[in-house]
Every structure is written in structure tokens, then in C-alpha cells.
Scaffold this motif. Structure first.
Motif, PDB file in Angstrom:
ATOM      1  N   GLY A   1       0.786  -1.224   0.000  1.00 35.88           N
ATOM      2  CA  GLY A   1       0.000   0.000   0.000  1.00 35.88           C
ATOM      3  C   GLY A   1       0.815   1.268   0.000  1.00 35.88           C
ATOM      4  N   SER A   2       2.007   1.225   0.570  1.00 46.52           N
ATOM      5  CA  SER A   2       2.815   2.438   0.678  1.00 46.52           C
ATOM      6  C   SER A   2       3.891   2.553  -0.397  1.00 46.52           C
ATOM      7  N   GLN A   3       4.137   1.458  -1.157  1.00 50.47           N
ATOM      8  CA  GLN A   3       5.253   1.484  -2.096  1.00 50.47           C
ATOM      9  C   GLN A   3       4.964   0.983  -3.503  1.00 50.47           C
ATOM     10  N   MET A   4       4.001   0.099  -3.675  1.00 48.96           N
ATOM     11  CA  MET A   4       3.926  -0.654  -4.921  1.00 48.96           C
ATOM     12  C   MET A   4       2.734  -0.271  -5.801  1.00 48.96           C
ATOM     13  N   ARG A   5       2.984  -0.251  -7.103  1.00 52.61           N
ATOM     14  CA  ARG A   5       1.911  -0.159  -8.081  1.00 52.61           C
ATOM     15  C   ARG A   5       1.414  -1.581  -8.348  1.00 52.61           C
ATOM     16  N   LEU A   6       0.109  -1.777  -8.222  1.00 48.57           N
ATOM     17  CA  LEU A   6      -0.451  -3.117  -8.313  1.00 48.57           C
ATOM     18  C   LEU A   6      -1.121  -3.355  -9.661  1.00 48.57           C
ATOM     19  N   ASP A   7      -1.396  -4.617  -9.926  1.00 52.28           N
ATOM     20  CA  ASP A   7      -2.068  -5.005 -11.162  1.00 52.28           C
ATOM     21  C   ASP A   7      -3.505  -4.478 -11.113  1.00 52.28           C
ATOM     22  N   PRO A   8      -3.901  -3.626 -12.055  1.00 54.09           N
ATOM     23  CA  PRO A   8      -5.234  -3.013 -11.998  1.00 54.09           C
ATOM     24  C   PRO A   8      -6.384  -4.002 -12.153  1.00 54.09           C
ATOM     25  N   VAL A   9      -6.099  -5.154 -12.713  1.00 55.21           N
ATOM     26  CA  VAL A   9      -7.146  -6.168 -12.900  1.00 55.21           C
ATOM     27  C   VAL A   9      -7.177  -7.132 -11.716  1.00 55.21           C
ATOM     28  N   HIS A  10      -6.063  -7.804 -11.463  1.00 53.66           N
ATOM     29  CA  HIS A  10      -6.028  -8.824 -10.420  1.00 53.66           C
ATOM     30  C   HIS A  10      -6.155  -8.232  -9.014  1.00 53.66           C
ATOM     31  N   ASP A  11      -5.680  -7.009  -8.830  1.00 54.97           N
ATOM     32  CA  ASP A  11      -5.642  -6.433  -7.482  1.00 54.97           C
ATOM     33  C   ASP A  11      -6.688  -5.342  -7.270  1.00 54.97           C
ATOM     34  N   ALA A  12      -7.748  -5.379  -8.065  1.00 54.35           N
ATOM     35  CA  ALA A  12      -8.780  -4.341  -7.964  1.00 54.35           C
ATOM     36  C   ALA A  12      -9.439  -4.329  -6.588  1.00 54.35           C
ATOM     37  N   GLU A  13      -9.693  -5.494  -6.016  1.00 57.48           N
ATOM     38  CA  GLU A  13     -10.332  -5.548  -4.701  1.00 57.48           C
ATOM     39  C   GLU A  13      -9.416  -4.972  -3.623  1.00 57.48           C
ATOM     40  N   LEU A  14      -8.135  -5.278  -3.721  1.00 61.51           N
ATOM     41  CA  LEU A  14      -7.184  -4.744  -2.753  1.00 61.51           C
ATOM     42  C   LEU A  14      -7.094  -3.223  -2.883  1.00 61.51           C
TER      43      LEU A  14
END
Length: 244
Positions: free
Chosen positions: A214-227
């Protein structure tokens, strides 16, 4: 729980590392002793004479209203682009800046860092009363600490956010964070950061993954949408705080 923030590399944010929870255990023991002294009362029960939880009546300080953020942390909350919910959680931890000596004392560290690491901040608390959660951060007296300030504060805030989740939600978030972490490149330094922060304590894996992602990483917009939806409860625009 206490956490150590390593000095970030130019392309990274701070790197927390975990130490023991002596302060948390002591506080929990004191609370237990208070319960026994009062006749073994159920600390979270209610009775017919009041709608207020018994714990709040025994220890009214635990249910005190959330204090307002002071000017420094209100400005930091703006820099983190916090939602009203995120600001409330931050304020509830009564965050404050401290010098290196007090930081080491509060965070329970016997270490003063190495040539490339220093203690930047920590989150402490215990499950019996979230009202006792606290965040302390090293006073930003130089450029290096100043540049890591938003990342450090966001990381520690996310520990507080995770700690407040109901157990069922924590389990779901743990699964989401684990899956997101597994999708990162195998050579991404965040894997080592998480492992170092855990310090061999498997129970802290979920909160460390949640805070690092949450403080450092760009996440996968599809797989990590819920997060991302979960992070959006805390940050209006999480991408604005990510290390460049």
C-alpha cells in the motif's frame, strides 16, 4: 508491534523491520490484572444498566474521543491524500515526531542502525484496546529522512488500518496481499524488505505485505482491484504517495 524503517534507496520507500512486542505484552498483562482485580468481569460485555461496554466504564480513558491532528500531521495527512476515514485512523494513533533516542525507546529497539539503515518510525498497539494504538516517527531533520516521511507515515498508518479490521476481513486481506505479492517480480527488493520486517514471525506476514504494497507498490489493476478498493478507504489517490 514495533517496526523499523530502513533508509530508502532512491527508487524505493522506507524499509520497515520488525522487533519484539514487549510493550504490547506488558500493556495486555496490566489489563488482565485489572480485570482480575475487579472480580473477573467480562471486559467487553454490557449489562442492563448501561449501553456502554463494560471496558469503557472500567477504563474510561480507552473510549476518549479521537483527538484532532496537530498542524504538522494535518499537513502530512494532506500530503498522503487521506480520506476522512484515513485521517480519523491516523488521528486515533496520536502520531508524533520524536528524536532518535526516544524513537528507539518507544519502539523497543536495542539497535541504532548500520551504515545504511536507521530507525524511522513504528506502530505500536495491542488487540485488547485499539485506543492504545500509537504511531511515532523520527523528526525529519535532514533531507533523507524528509524524503521518506510520506512513505514512512503511510506504511505505519496501514499497520493501524490492518489492526482495526475484523478478523474475517483481515483473513481476506491477507489472501489478497499474499496473491499480489506473489505476482511481483521475483527479484523485486520488496520481497527482501517484507522478509526482513517479519523477522521470522510468520504472524506478521499479512500486515507487512499489506503495509508495503500500500505504501510502495503499483499493483495489477485487474487482479488487485479488490485490494485497491480497500486501500481507497484510506487514500484518496494512492498513486500520489508512491516512490518515484
Amino acid at each position: 508491534m514495533t517496526f523499523f524503517e530502513q533508509v530508502p534507496e532512491p527508487s524505493r520507500g522506507s524499509r520497515p523491520r520488525r522487533s519484539g512486542a514487549r510493550g504490547a505484552r506488558t500493556a495486555a498483562l496490566l489489563l488482565l490484572m485489572a480485570a482480575v482485580t475487579l472480580g473477573g468481569l467480562w471486559l467487553v460485555s454490557e449489562d442492563s444498566a448501561s449501553d456502554e461496554p463494560l471496558l469503557s466504564r472500567i477504563l474510561p480513558g480507552l473510549s476518549a474521543a479521537t483527538p484532532a491532528l496537530d498542524d504538522e500531521f494535518a499537513a502530512l495527512a494532506d500530503r498522503m491524500v487521506l480520506t476522512p476515514e484515513g485521517r480519523e485512523v491516523l488521528a486515533s494513533t496520536q502520531p508524533r515526531f520524536v528524536d532518535a533516542g526516544e524513537l528507539a525507546e518507544v519502539c523497543g529497539s536495542d539497535s541504532h542502525g548500520t551504515d545504511d539503515t536507521i530507525l524511522l518510525g513504528c506502530f505500536t498497539g495491542f488487540t485488547q484496546s485499539r485506543a492504545q494504538d500509537r504511531i511515532v516517527i523520527l523528526e525529519p531533520t535532514d533531507d533523507l529522512v524528509g524524503r521518506s516521511l510520506v512513505t514512512t507515515a503511510a506504511h505505519e498508518l496501514l499497520h493501524a488500518v490492518f489492526a482495526r479490521m475484523p478478523g474475517e476481513e483481515q483473513s481476506r486481506v491477507a489472501d489478497l496481499a499474499a496473491a499480489a505479492t506473489a505476482r511481483l517480480a521475483a527479484d523485486d527488493p520488496v520481497h527482501e524488505q517484507i522478509a526482513a520486517s517479519m523477522g521470522g514471525d510468520e504472524a506478521s506476514r499479512a500486515t507487512e505485505q499489506f503495509a508495503y504494497l500500500g505504501s510502495q507498490m503499483r499493483l495489477d489493476p485487474v487482479h488487485d482491484a479488490e485490494l485497491e478498493e480497500i486501500y481507497a478507504r484510506t487514500f484518496e489517490d494512492r498513486t500520489a504517495i508512491l516512490p518515484r
